[in-house]
Design a protein around this motif. Structure first.
Motif, PDB file in Angstrom:
ATOM      1  N   HIS A   1       5.924   2.993  12.504  1.00  0.00           N
ATOM      2  CA  HIS A   1       5.540   1.850  13.287  1.00  0.00           C
ATOM      3  C   HIS A   1       5.402   2.576  14.735  1.00  0.00           C
ATOM      4  O   HIS A   1       5.095   1.839  15.668  1.00  0.00           O
ATOM      5  CB  HIS A   1       6.493   0.909  13.271  1.00  0.00           C
ATOM      6  CG  HIS A   1       7.644   1.161  13.837  1.00  0.00           C
ATOM      7  ND1 HIS A   1       8.829   1.739  13.105  1.00  0.00           N
ATOM      8  CD2 HIS A   1       8.298   0.709  15.081  1.00  0.00           C
ATOM      9  CE1 HIS A   1       9.859   1.890  14.001  1.00  0.00           C
ATOM     10  NE2 HIS A   1       9.569   1.246  14.960  1.00  0.00           N
TER      11      HIS A   1
ATOM     12  N   THR B   1       0.503   4.906  -1.950  1.00  0.00           N
ATOM     13  CA  THR B   1       0.646   6.262  -1.360  1.00  0.00           C
ATOM     14  C   THR B   1       1.210   6.904  -2.048  1.00  0.00           C
ATOM     15  O   THR B   1       1.319   8.351  -2.361  1.00  0.00           O
ATOM     16  CB  THR B   1       0.952   5.990   0.150  1.00  0.00           C
ATOM     17  OG1 THR B   1       0.161   5.226   0.595  1.00  0.00           O
ATOM     18  CG2 THR B   1       0.736   7.369   0.773  1.00  0.00           C
TER      19      THR B   1
ATOM     20  N   LEU C   1      18.765  -0.382   7.546  1.00  0.00           N
ATOM     21  CA  LEU C   1      17.735  -0.252   6.540  1.00  0.00           C
ATOM     22  C   LEU C   1      16.254  -0.319   6.854  1.00  0.00           C
ATOM     23  O   LEU C   1      15.357   0.448   6.443  1.00  0.00           O
ATOM     24  CB  LEU C   1      17.686  -1.626   5.600  1.00  0.00           C
ATOM     25  CG  LEU C   1      18.866  -1.751   4.671  1.00  0.00           C
ATOM     26  CD1 LEU C   1      18.969  -3.015   4.056  1.00  0.00           C
ATOM     27  CD2 LEU C   1      18.945  -0.546   3.662  1.00  0.00           C
TER      28      LEU C   1
ATOM     29  N   PRO D   1      13.861   0.569  10.332  1.00  0.00           N
ATOM     30  CA  PRO D   1      13.752   1.226  11.773  1.00  0.00           C
ATOM     31  C   PRO D   1      12.949   0.319  12.584  1.00  0.00           C
ATOM     32  O   PRO D   1      13.277   0.190  13.835  1.00  0.00           O
ATOM     33  CB  PRO D   1      13.131   2.457  11.252  1.00  0.00           C
ATOM     34  CG  PRO D   1      12.574   2.425  10.003  1.00  0.00           C
ATOM     35  CD  PRO D   1      13.318   1.752   9.318  1.00  0.00           C
ATOM     36  N   ARG D   2      12.043  -0.761  12.074  1.00  0.00           N
ATOM     37  CA  ARG D   2      11.352  -1.504  12.748  1.00  0.00           C
ATOM     38  C   ARG D   2      12.147  -2.491  13.552  1.00  0.00           C
ATOM     39  O   ARG D   2      11.668  -3.027  14.541  1.00  0.00           O
ATOM     40  CB  ARG D   2      10.318  -2.126  11.858  1.00  0.00           C
ATOM     41  CG  ARG D   2       9.052  -1.330  11.584  1.00  0.00           C
ATOM     42  CD  ARG D   2       8.313  -2.036  10.429  1.00  0.00           C
ATOM     43  NE  ARG D   2       9.000  -2.214   9.381  1.00  0.00           N
ATOM     44  CZ  ARG D   2       8.450  -2.879   8.447  1.00  0.00           C
ATOM     45  NH1 ARG D   2       7.324  -3.017   8.379  1.00  0.00           N
ATOM     46  NH2 ARG D   2       9.012  -2.766   7.368  1.00  0.00           N
TER      47      ARG D   2
ATOM     48  N   SER E   1      -0.252   0.459   6.855  1.00  0.00           N
ATOM     49  CA  SER E   1       0.571   0.088   5.674  1.00  0.00           C
ATOM     50  C   SER E   1       0.680   0.957   4.735  1.00  0.00           C
ATOM     51  O   SER E   1       1.474   0.542   3.716  1.00  0.00           O
ATOM     52  CB  SER E   1       0.331  -1.393   5.360  1.00  0.00           C
ATOM     53  OG  SER E   1      -1.029  -1.532   5.007  1.00  0.00           O
ATOM     54  N   SER E   2      -0.029   2.129   4.735  1.00  0.00           N
ATOM     55  CA  SER E   2       0.244   2.874   3.660  1.00  0.00           C
ATOM     56  C   SER E   2       1.386   3.836   3.954  1.00  0.00           C
ATOM     57  O   SER E   2       1.408   4.803   2.885  1.00  0.00           O
ATOM     58  CB  SER E   2      -1.414   3.545   3.488  1.00  0.00           C
ATOM     59  OG  SER E   2      -2.443   2.897   3.240  1.00  0.00           O
ATOM     60  N   LEU E   3       1.931   3.900   5.022  1.00  0.00           N
ATOM     61  CA  LEU E   3       3.022   4.714   5.177  1.00  0.00           C
ATOM     62  C   LEU E   3       4.378   3.913   4.883  1.00  0.00           C
ATOM     63  O   LEU E   3       4.307   2.844   5.366  1.00  0.00           O
ATOM     64  CB  LEU E   3       2.984   5.347   6.336  1.00  0.00           C
ATOM     65  CG  LEU E   3       2.143   6.418   6.750  1.00  0.00           C
ATOM     66  CD1 LEU E   3       1.813   6.669   8.245  1.00  0.00           C
ATOM     67  CD2 LEU E   3       2.312   7.831   6.034  1.00  0.00           C
ATOM     68  N   ASN E   4       5.148   4.348   4.253  1.00  0.00           N
ATOM     69  CA  ASN E   4       6.391   3.661   4.294  1.00  0.00           C
ATOM     70  C   ASN E   4       7.287   3.527   5.468  1.00  0.00           C
ATOM     71  O   ASN E   4       7.705   4.368   6.013  1.00  0.00           O
ATOM     72  CB  ASN E   4       7.389   4.546   3.081  1.00  0.00           C
ATOM     73  CG  ASN E   4       8.430   3.772   2.346  1.00  0.00           C
ATOM     74  OD1 ASN E   4       8.876   2.742   3.292  1.00  0.00           O
ATOM     75  ND2 ASN E   4       8.791   3.627   1.411  1.00  0.00           N
ATOM     76  N   PRO E   5       7.417   2.233   5.609  1.00  0.00           N
ATOM     77  CA  PRO E   5       7.964   1.966   7.260  1.00  0.00           C
ATOM     78  C   PRO E   5       9.490   2.328   7.346  1.00  0.00           C
ATOM     79  O   PRO E   5       9.824   2.549   8.349  1.00  0.00           O
ATOM     80  CB  PRO E   5       7.793   0.525   7.212  1.00  0.00           C
ATOM     81  CG  PRO E   5       7.838  -0.173   5.876  1.00  0.00           C
ATOM     82  CD  PRO E   5       6.946   0.961   4.938  1.00  0.00           C
ATOM     83  N   VAL E   6      10.271   2.534   6.195  1.00  0.00           N
ATOM     84  CA  VAL E   6      11.413   2.820   6.417  1.00  0.00           C
ATOM     85  C   VAL E   6      11.879   4.190   6.326  1.00  0.00           C
ATOM     86  O   VAL E   6      12.958   4.680   6.718  1.00  0.00           O
ATOM     87  CB  VAL E   6      12.466   2.243   5.432  1.00  0.00           C
ATOM     88  CG1 VAL E   6      12.205   0.859   5.465  1.00  0.00           C
ATOM     89  CG2 VAL E   6      12.157   2.794   3.910  1.00  0.00           C
ATOM     90  N   HIS E   7      10.845   5.277   6.284  1.00  0.00           N
ATOM     91  CA  HIS E   7      11.029   6.620   6.241  1.00  0.00           C
ATOM     92  C   HIS E   7      10.355   7.364   7.327  1.00  0.00           C
ATOM     93  O   HIS E   7       9.370   6.942   7.781  1.00  0.00           O
ATOM     94  CB  HIS E   7      10.803   7.221   4.881  1.00  0.00           C
ATOM     95  CG  HIS E   7      11.689   6.792   3.865  1.00  0.00           C
ATOM     96  ND1 HIS E   7      12.818   6.796   3.642  1.00  0.00           N
ATOM     97  CD2 HIS E   7      11.114   6.268   2.294  1.00  0.00           C
ATOM     98  CE1 HIS E   7      13.134   6.206   2.425  1.00  0.00           C
ATOM     99  NE2 HIS E   7      11.972   6.029   1.767  1.00  0.00           N
TER     100      HIS E   7
ATOM    101  N   TYR F   1       9.194   7.065  13.202  1.00  0.00           N
ATOM    102  CA  TYR F   1       9.037   6.163  12.113  1.00  0.00           C
ATOM    103  C   TYR F   1       7.236   5.850  12.278  1.00  0.00           C
ATOM    104  O   TYR F   1       6.850   5.553  13.247  1.00  0.00           O
ATOM    105  CB  TYR F   1       9.653   4.999  12.072  1.00  0.00           C
ATOM    106  CG  TYR F   1      11.166   5.447  11.670  1.00  0.00           C
ATOM    107  CD1 TYR F   1      11.580   5.362  10.216  1.00  0.00           C
ATOM    108  CD2 TYR F   1      12.177   5.710  12.528  1.00  0.00           C
ATOM    109  CE1 TYR F   1      12.848   5.893   9.770  1.00  0.00           C
ATOM    110  CE2 TYR F   1      13.455   5.865  12.220  1.00  0.00           C
ATOM    111  CZ  TYR F   1      13.605   6.051  10.787  1.00  0.00           C
ATOM    112  OH  TYR F   1      14.774   6.433  10.428  1.00  0.00           O
TER     113      TYR F   1
ATOM    114  N   PRO G   1       0.767  -1.226   0.056  1.00  0.00           N
ATOM    115  CA  PRO G   1      -0.017  -0.126   0.012  1.00  0.00           C
ATOM    116  C   PRO G   1       0.857   1.100  -0.050  1.00  0.00           C
ATOM    117  O   PRO G   1       0.471   2.368  -0.336  1.00  0.00           O
ATOM    118  CB  PRO G   1      -0.777  -0.193   1.089  1.00  0.00           C
ATOM    119  CG  PRO G   1      -1.072  -1.657   1.762  1.00  0.00           C
ATOM    120  CD  PRO G   1       0.455  -2.188   1.184  1.00  0.00           C
ATOM    121  N   TYR G   2       1.994   1.021   0.523  1.00  0.00           N
ATOM    122  CA  TYR G   2       2.861   2.645   0.732  1.00  0.00           C
ATOM    123  C   TYR G   2       3.212   2.855  -0.690  1.00  0.00           C
ATOM    124  O   TYR G   2       3.559   4.138  -0.830  1.00  0.00           O
ATOM    125  CB  TYR G   2       3.773   2.591   1.727  1.00  0.00           C
ATOM    126  CG  TYR G   2       4.576   1.468   1.636  1.00  0.00           C
ATOM    127  CD1 TYR G   2       4.499   0.070   2.535  1.00  0.00           C
ATOM    128  CD2 TYR G   2       5.763   1.381   0.596  1.00  0.00           C
ATOM    129  CE1 TYR G   2       5.681  -0.665   2.578  1.00  0.00           C
ATOM    130  CE2 TYR G   2       6.793   0.280   0.686  1.00  0.00           C
ATOM    131  CZ  TYR G   2       6.669  -0.907   1.362  1.00  0.00           C
ATOM    132  OH  TYR G   2       7.607  -1.764   1.239  1.00  0.00           O
TER     133      TYR G   2
END
Lengths: 309, 322, 324
Positions: free
Chosen positions: C147, A206, A298, A300-301, C95-101, C145, A202-203
């Motif tokens: 998450h 977006t 790579l 952050p989670r 999940s619509s936001l990019n997890p790495v930025h 971030y 989904p991102y």
């Protein structure tokens, strides 16, 4: 963060210790070095003398403790064949192996990843199908077959490149090719599916809905996410820089670590084999550590498991 | 009369952030629940994510062992998991949850899946085929669908399969965890009606866990509202929705968008439910409560009788004392 | 003239048509609800309009924005519209936001793209937007971030990102479906407030009739890739004319009435690969006859100002009776 590094290092050292122990026990249970070194017709007193000289008369646990003590003092034992230090024997072969594996790794990365990403971005195009077919070809052909085919074509039929030895850079071309083709195929296939997976997230939609140009969607949003699984595979390839050339070195009579492994195992040259396994295990463990730290960079989670709110 | 199922001081906690050296955090997902379910009734459990309602459901079935407290089945303690007595009891209690596709085996026909519990619990093995046909008829599936695979059915039909399978062992008690949340409105009504029939015709007892208050209001006789692991209000379904007393229940009920009514008159709560790992002092709801007074931050309100219901709110107790 | 005008929009996935010719107009500043069950094409309509569908989708028809055609336009032309003129938010905010930025960077991207803001100016504006959508201590949390936020907060961040381009139209695709009840109420409130403050138009896509009725001026009901009814909110909810719309209302349990059995619509939504002949709703419709199963009804204007695609719409007396 410090705790994280400390934990990872502790786990790495434990892994190396387990490999060492396993190698030590298996090598000693799987054949008598005295018999192999001295030949089947050796007189009993020669065998006894050999055993006493190398400490094989002691119980296994005492041999093992002695071995650990040596390692801690930085002594990796000496070769039973010519008495030279095992670590020197191994280390003098490392550059020759790296001369093959490093260029091969560079080729894998430089061709495999872009090909896979390109295929994912142009799904179901002719290029995509081409990449899929070529990669299947690449990773299904065993390297001994591929090596022989390359020799047949480039050395025997067209006489363009030498078929073995280590004299000039031209001698390295065929071994490097043999080694990289499979890896290119695997990486291309893997990068393609990682990228396809990410593009369906989904991102990405977006980022597109935001009005970002497609190039930026791919470079800023898709690739950094696809990198996470690809790094795992690259880490594995990095880990086999030292030990990954056994077959190819044998085919092309390249005097590297791989050949040393084959010869020392056949001769039950215990100190050398143990030293080799230690170096190989250390490379793998270091590669694994690098992968773990890269993950953190790579994604952050993966840096902290705890949410902030 | 002894309730069919009863809980006493039920607590479940999970350890999070477990590590070799650091101190572990514990989260009390369920924090002292006393409930009873009478034979033939449908008890609704509502609450938002993190309220502990699904954890409670699993403990009711003995799928999770409570950290403290106990579950009583017909007045007797639940046997420990994986014992023979527990397995026997499990035939009498079944779970239906949200995602029917995940609950079904993709490679087995639905007929075979409905028959499976018959083999496991060794019931009606002789005429299993008749029994499967009867179960399918009961949940509104056509007999020819026994040969289909899960992916050939729609979402609503799959949920019917799951229900048929749960009924195979002739249970007396069902825990339904968000059974219709994944279904479209028109299909949702079909499944709700089916569950209602099972209660009315066969006298099945159910605990119905859901965040959909309209559905809960429709199907449940009694409703318990949970916030951060505790029951904050419990009453008959009609009463709790027409006249909610706990400020959280009031906000919850008013947040339901009603057809033909704009955004006016709704109670919009500030903030979000807190992380169970850092539970606010006193009444856990006080940071978001518009009726909160100073005492709410210090004193934990007990679940007490107020005007035909149970509610845990200091303000309610004070108003009555005055 | 309408601000956005959709004409005969059709979409097929791998040759299977899923959208069968949609006509829809959105005027500046209005809020339009798009209602229907999963697979009815309500999201696909707008994903297609903005060119956000995957490559295997075939899109035909016309979508114009102030007279400018978007279907078949160059990629650059469509990219200029996205985010700047028409923004979109989605169902699953986490999940619509990019997890790495970091979220600040993700909002900053829109600010740089559509308003040329960079560096400190972009950061200040991003903080202002986060404040506006109700993220507490935005100045501190801008560097976190995705998450590290809850689902409701992620949806607020998505809305802030959508506002960054100062769009004339916001498409909200099931923005509250994945959220808890009290958070849903917060987000609905926020959307209504922002529309009031910015004057942007909004398309609210949802299966939740209550939510649609509370924030929209008019609504369009879709079934199996077609529009079956549209009307002003008041008229639609007071007196639905299409049997499907009516069925949807009846299927929802009522909070105030008796706890009676629900009235479901029997049967299931048809498979797009095997649509029934005639009216797609006819197999499930209590009012349908043989004619409905042969002929396809067109969307026709009705005396009360609405439009309905049904040969036998529910007549007025019966409607009053039902809502008495």
């Amino acid at each position: 963060m410090i705790r994280f590094v400390f934990l990872k290092l502790a786990r790495a050292l434990l892994t190396i210790l387990l490999v060492m122990t396993f190698a030590f026990v298996v090598l000693r249970l799987s054949g008598d070095p005295a018999q192999i070194m001295l030949g089947p017709d050796a007189p009993q007193d020669a065998i006894d003398a050999f055993r006493a000289r190398w400490g094989f008369d002691d119980p296994l646990w005492r041999q093992y403790l002695a071995y650990l003590g040596q390692i801690l003092r930085g002594d990796f034992g000496v070769s039973m064949r010519d008495g030279s230090a095992a670590i020197d024997l191994v280390m003098e072969r490392v550059p020759a192996t790296l001369a093959l594996t490093v260029p091969a790794l560079v080729l894998k990365l430089a061709i495999g990843i872009p090909a896979g990403v390109y295929a994912a971005l142009h799904r179901e195009s002719i290029a995509d199908r081409g990449v899929i077919m070529a990669s299947i070809f690449g990773f299904t052909i065993p390297s001994f077959v591929l090596g022989l085919v390359l020799v047949l074509i480039f050395s025997i039929t067209f006489d363009l490149l030498p078929s073995g030895g280590q004299d000039t850079w031209r001698h390295a071309i065929l071994p490097i090719l043999t080694m990289s083709i499979g890896g290119i195929g695997i990486l291309a296939r893997f990068s393609r599916s990682a990228m396809i997976e990410v593009l369906g997230q989904p991102y990405i939609r977006t980022a597109m809905a935001k009005g970002l140009p497609w190039r930026d969607v791919v470079w800023r949003h898709a690739l950094p996410n696809a990198a996470v699984p690809i790094v795992t595979l690259v880490g594995f390839m990095l880990g086999s820089l030292i030990a990954g050339a056994v077959v190819v070195e044998s085919i092309f009579s390249w005097p590297g670590v791989g050949r040393l492994i084959v010869v020392s195992v056949a001769n039950r040259d215990l100190a050398v084999v143990q030293c080799l396994l230690l170096v190989i295990a250390a490379t793998m463990v270091i590669a694994n550590l690098l992968v773990d730290f890269t993950y953190g960079l790579l994604d952050p989670r993966l840096r902290s498991a705890r949410p902030a709110h | 009369m002894t309730p069919l199922l009863q809980t006493r001081g039920l607590v479940q906690r999970y350890v999070t952030g477990k590590s070799l050296f650091g101190e572990a955090d514990t989260v009390r997902a369920v924090d002292g629940i006393d409930l009873s379910v009478r034979e033939g009734e449908i008890l609704g459990i509502v609450g938002e994510s993190g309220s502990g309602k699904s954890t409670l459901g699993r403990m009711l079935l003995g799928l999770e062992v409570p950290h403290q407290g106990e579950v009583l089945w017909q007045g007797r303690p639940m046997p420990s998991p994986r014992t023979a007595a527990w397995r026997e009891l499990r035939a009498q209690m079944q779970l239906i949850f949200q995602d029917p596709l995940a609950a079904l085996d993709r490679r087995m026909t639905i007929g075979a899946q409905i028959a499976e519990p018959l083999e496991i619990h060794d019931i009606d093995r002789a005429n299993a085929a008749d029994r499967v046909a009867e179960l399918m008829d009961r949940v509104g599936l056509r007999p020819d669908q026994a040969r289909s695979y899960p992916h050939e059915l729609s979402g609503g039909q799959r949920q019917r399969v799951v229900i048929a399978r749960a009924l195979a062992s002739r249970p007396r008690f069902l825990v339904c965890d968000e059974p219709v949340s994944a279904l479209d409105v028109s299909i949702q009504a079909q499944v709700v009606n089916l569950l209602r029939d099972l209660q009315e015709r066969d006298g099945l007892t159910m605990v119905f866990i859901s965040h959909d208050l309209k559905v809960v209001r429709n199907i449940c006789d009694r409703v318990a509202v949970m916030y951060l692991g505790r029951v904050v209000e419990e009453a008959l379904s009609d009463r709790i929705f027409s006249d909610p007393r706990h400020p959280y229940t009031q906000a919850l009920v008013s947040s339901i968008p009603k057809v033909g009514q704009g955004l006016e008159g709704r109670i919009i709560l500030p903030g979000e439910p807190p992380n169970p790992a850092c539970r606010p002092s006193g009444c856990a709801f006080h940071p978001r409560c518009r009726a909160a007074v100073t005492a709410c931050a210090a004193t934990e309100p007990a679940l007490e009788h107020h005007d035909g219901r149970l509610a845990a709110c200091l303000c309610l107790s004070e108003r009555e004392a005055a | 003239m309408a601000f956005v005008s959709i004409r005969d929009l059709r979409v097929a996935f791998s040759g299977v048509p899923v959208l069968h010719g949609i006509d829809l107009d959105i005027a500046r500043g209005e809020a339009v609800g798009l209602v229907g069950e999963s697979g009815c094409g309500k999201s696909v309509t707008w994903l297609a309009a903005l060119g956000l569908l995957p490559g295997k989708a075939r899109v035909t028809g016309s979508v114009t924005l102030d007279g400018e055609e978007l279907i078949g336009a160059s990629r650059r032309a469509v990219e200029k519209v996205r985010g700047a003129r028409i923004a979109m938010i989605f169902q699953d905010p986490s999940s619509s936001l990019n997890p790495v930025h970091r979220i600040g960077r993700q909002i900053g991207e829109s600010l740089a793209l559509h308003r040329g803001l960079r560096g400190a100016a972009a950061r200040a504006e991003a903080i202002r937007l986060l404040d506006m959508v109700g993220i507490p201590s935005a100045a501190k949390r801008i560097d976190l971030y995705p998450h590290e936020f809850s689902g409701g907060q992620c949806q607020r961040i998505m809305i802030a990102m959508a506002l960054a381009g100062q769009p004339d139209l916001l498409i909200a695709d099931e923005p509250t479906t994945a959220l808890d009840a009290t958070i849903q109420a917060q987000i609905l409130d926020l959307l209504a407030r922002l529309r009031h403050e910015t004057g942007m138009a909004m398309v609210f896509i949802s299966h939740d009739l209550g939510a649609v009725s509370s924030i929209c001026d008019r609504a369009t009901v879709m079934y199996a890739g077609r529009i079956v009814e549209r009307a002003e909110i008041g008229a639609l909810f007071r007196a639905p004319m299409h049997p499907y719309t009516r069925g949807l209302f009846d299927a929802i349990p009522d909070l105030d009435a008796e706890r009676a059995r629900l009235a479901p619509i029997e049967g299931t939504v048809p498979d797009p690969k095997a649509l029934p002949a005639g009216c797609a709703f006819s197999p499930r419709c209590v009012r349908a006859n043989g004619f409905c199963r042969m002929e396809e009804p067109d969307l026709k204007p009705q005396p009360n100002g609405g439009e309905v695609a049904c040969f036998y719409p529910i007549p007025a007396p019966q409607r009053e009776e039902a809502f008495a």
